[in-house]
Design a protein around this motif. Sequence first.
Motif, PDB file in Angstrom:
ATOM      1  N   LEU A   1      -1.257 -10.948   0.446  1.00 53.43           N
ATOM      2  CA  LEU A   1      -0.997 -11.875   1.543  1.00 53.43           C
ATOM      3  C   LEU A   1      -1.207 -11.214   2.905  1.00 53.43           C
ATOM      4  O   LEU A   1      -0.776 -11.740   3.925  1.00 53.43           O
ATOM      5  CB  LEU A   1       0.433 -12.423   1.437  1.00 53.43           C
ATOM      6  N   GLY A   2      -1.858 -10.061   2.902  1.00 54.82           N
ATOM      7  CA  GLY A   2      -2.158  -9.402   4.164  1.00 54.82           C
ATOM      8  C   GLY A   2      -0.998  -8.644   4.764  1.00 54.82           C
ATOM      9  O   GLY A   2      -0.979  -8.378   5.969  1.00 54.82           O
ATOM     10  N   ALA A   3      -0.024  -8.280   3.932  1.00 58.34           N
ATOM     11  CA  ALA A   3       1.125  -7.507   4.407  1.00 58.34           C
ATOM     12  C   ALA A   3       1.019  -6.067   3.920  1.00 58.34           C
ATOM     13  O   ALA A   3       0.319  -5.771   2.948  1.00 58.34           O
ATOM     14  CB  ALA A   3       2.429  -8.126   3.910  1.00 58.34           C
ATOM     15  N   PHE A   4       1.736  -5.172   4.603  1.00 54.36           N
ATOM     16  CA  PHE A   4       1.866  -3.793   4.139  1.00 54.36           C
ATOM     17  C   PHE A   4       3.037  -3.772   3.170  1.00 54.36           C
ATOM     18  O   PHE A   4       4.195  -3.903   3.571  1.00 54.36           O
ATOM     19  CB  PHE A   4       2.124  -2.842   5.310  1.00 54.36           C
ATOM     20  N   GLY A   5       2.741  -3.645   1.883  1.00 50.92           N
ATOM     21  CA  GLY A   5       3.788  -3.627   0.870  1.00 50.92           C
ATOM     22  C   GLY A   5       3.848  -2.272   0.200  1.00 50.92           C
ATOM     23  O   GLY A   5       2.829  -1.759  -0.264  1.00 50.92           O
ATOM     24  N   ALA A   6       5.032  -1.683   0.143  1.00 53.71           N
ATOM     25  CA  ALA A   6       5.178  -0.352  -0.446  1.00 53.71           C
ATOM     26  C   ALA A   6       6.479  -0.257  -1.222  1.00 53.71           C
ATOM     27  O   ALA A   6       7.487  -0.878  -0.860  1.00 53.71           O
ATOM     28  CB  ALA A   6       5.137   0.722   0.636  1.00 53.71           C
ATOM     29  N   GLY A   7       6.450   0.528  -2.277  1.00 45.43           N
ATOM     30  CA  GLY A   7       7.643   0.760  -3.067  1.00 45.43           C
ATOM     31  C   GLY A   7       8.453   1.928  -2.535  1.00 45.43           C
ATOM     32  O   GLY A   7       7.892   2.888  -2.001  1.00 45.43           O
ATOM     33  N   VAL A   8       9.762   1.832  -2.662  1.00 46.64           N
ATOM     34  CA  VAL A   8      10.662   2.913  -2.264  1.00 46.64           C
ATOM     35  C   VAL A   8      11.687   3.120  -3.374  1.00 46.64           C
ATOM     36  O   VAL A   8      11.873   2.261  -4.238  1.00 46.64           O
ATOM     37  CB  VAL A   8      11.384   2.609  -0.930  1.00 46.64           C
ATOM     38  N   GLY A   9      12.374   4.253  -3.334  1.00 44.44           N
ATOM     39  CA  GLY A   9      13.391   4.550  -4.329  1.00 44.44           C
ATOM     40  C   GLY A   9      14.724   3.889  -4.003  1.00 44.44           C
ATOM     41  O   GLY A   9      14.908   3.288  -2.937  1.00 44.44           O
ATOM     42  N   ARG A  10      15.667   4.025  -4.920  1.00 46.58           N
ATOM     43  CA  ARG A  10      16.973   3.390  -4.731  1.00 46.58           C
ATOM     44  C   ARG A  10      17.728   3.979  -3.543  1.00 46.58           C
ATOM     45  O   ARG A  10      18.378   3.242  -2.788  1.00 46.58           O
ATOM     46  CB  ARG A  10      17.795   3.532  -6.011  1.00 46.58           C
ATOM     47  N   THR A  11      17.645   5.287  -3.366  1.00 41.76           N
ATOM     48  CA  THR A  11      18.328   5.921  -2.234  1.00 41.76           C
ATOM     49  C   THR A  11      17.741   5.433  -0.916  1.00 41.76           C
ATOM     50  O   THR A  11      18.470   5.157   0.049  1.00 41.76           O
ATOM     51  CB  THR A  11      18.218   7.453  -2.332  1.00 41.76           C
ATOM     52  N   GLU A  12      16.414   5.310  -0.880  1.00 44.13           N
ATOM     53  CA  GLU A  12      15.762   4.802   0.330  1.00 44.13           C
ATOM     54  C   GLU A  12      16.169   3.359   0.601  1.00 44.13           C
ATOM     55  O   GLU A  12      16.392   2.966   1.753  1.00 44.13           O
ATOM     56  CB  GLU A  12      14.243   4.907   0.173  1.00 44.13           C
ATOM     57  N   MET A  13      16.276   2.554  -0.458  1.00 40.97           N
ATOM     58  CA  MET A  13      16.684   1.167  -0.260  1.00 40.97           C
ATOM     59  C   MET A  13      18.119   1.091   0.248  1.00 40.97           C
ATOM     60  O   MET A  13      18.441   0.262   1.115  1.00 40.97           O
ATOM     61  CB  MET A  13      16.533   0.381  -1.561  1.00 40.97           C
TER      62      MET A  13
END
Length: 228
Positions: free
Chosen positions: A132-144
């Motif tokens: 959808l034209g977004a910057f999507g990235a995964g992060v870890g649980r601590t980062e969340m």
Amino acid sequence: MSSGRTFAEKALARAAAVSDARAGDILDVVPDLVFSHDNSAAIRHIFETIGASRIRHPERVAITLDHAVPAPTTRHAQNHAAIREWVAVQNIAHFFEVGRGICHQVISEEGLVLPGETVLGADSHSTHAGWLGAFGAGVGRTEMAALWATGMLWLRVPETVRITLDGRPPLGVTAKDISLAILNMLGSDGALYCAVEFAGDTLAALSLDERAVLPNMMAEAGAKNAYL
């Protein structure tokens, strides 16, 4: 924004409220949306362990129960109950119950992902948002947990890998087939912490559903984000 910048550079500059950014820069990013799923109970534990009590921007948080559904064990059912209680306490409006769908699909269908935005998810396939034209990235649980507490996270702006797809796929060849062929060439770390940008006339021949597959699958090559 100056010309000659990649999508990742432009998107993260926007999220960090700076005029420009280059690959390798470290930025304090304020995402437009952060999301998690059944792992939200574990994230809550970390959140409380670091001394936090209230989510800073609950309106930017989405939680979907989608990984262990229906709950296969008593422990999973208790986990879901704890998440429902947490959602109520924190006034999280974007909560999606068992059966609504997979988190990446749900936040797309609910209009929570828009072009140019930054979306961080506690799931490796958060690269999905790039369709959808977004910057999507995964992060870890601590980062969340840190994102819940502060509303921001530092990120290094990734280098960009451009993949150009030309020609109409033959009958019976799907976006999953294309993705697997790319992954076969790249390997499991061929795009490690890179932004993958897709281009070429093949994209126009794919349905909207198929286009979502390409950025989603680039997580398997180690990509930080992927973008059509």
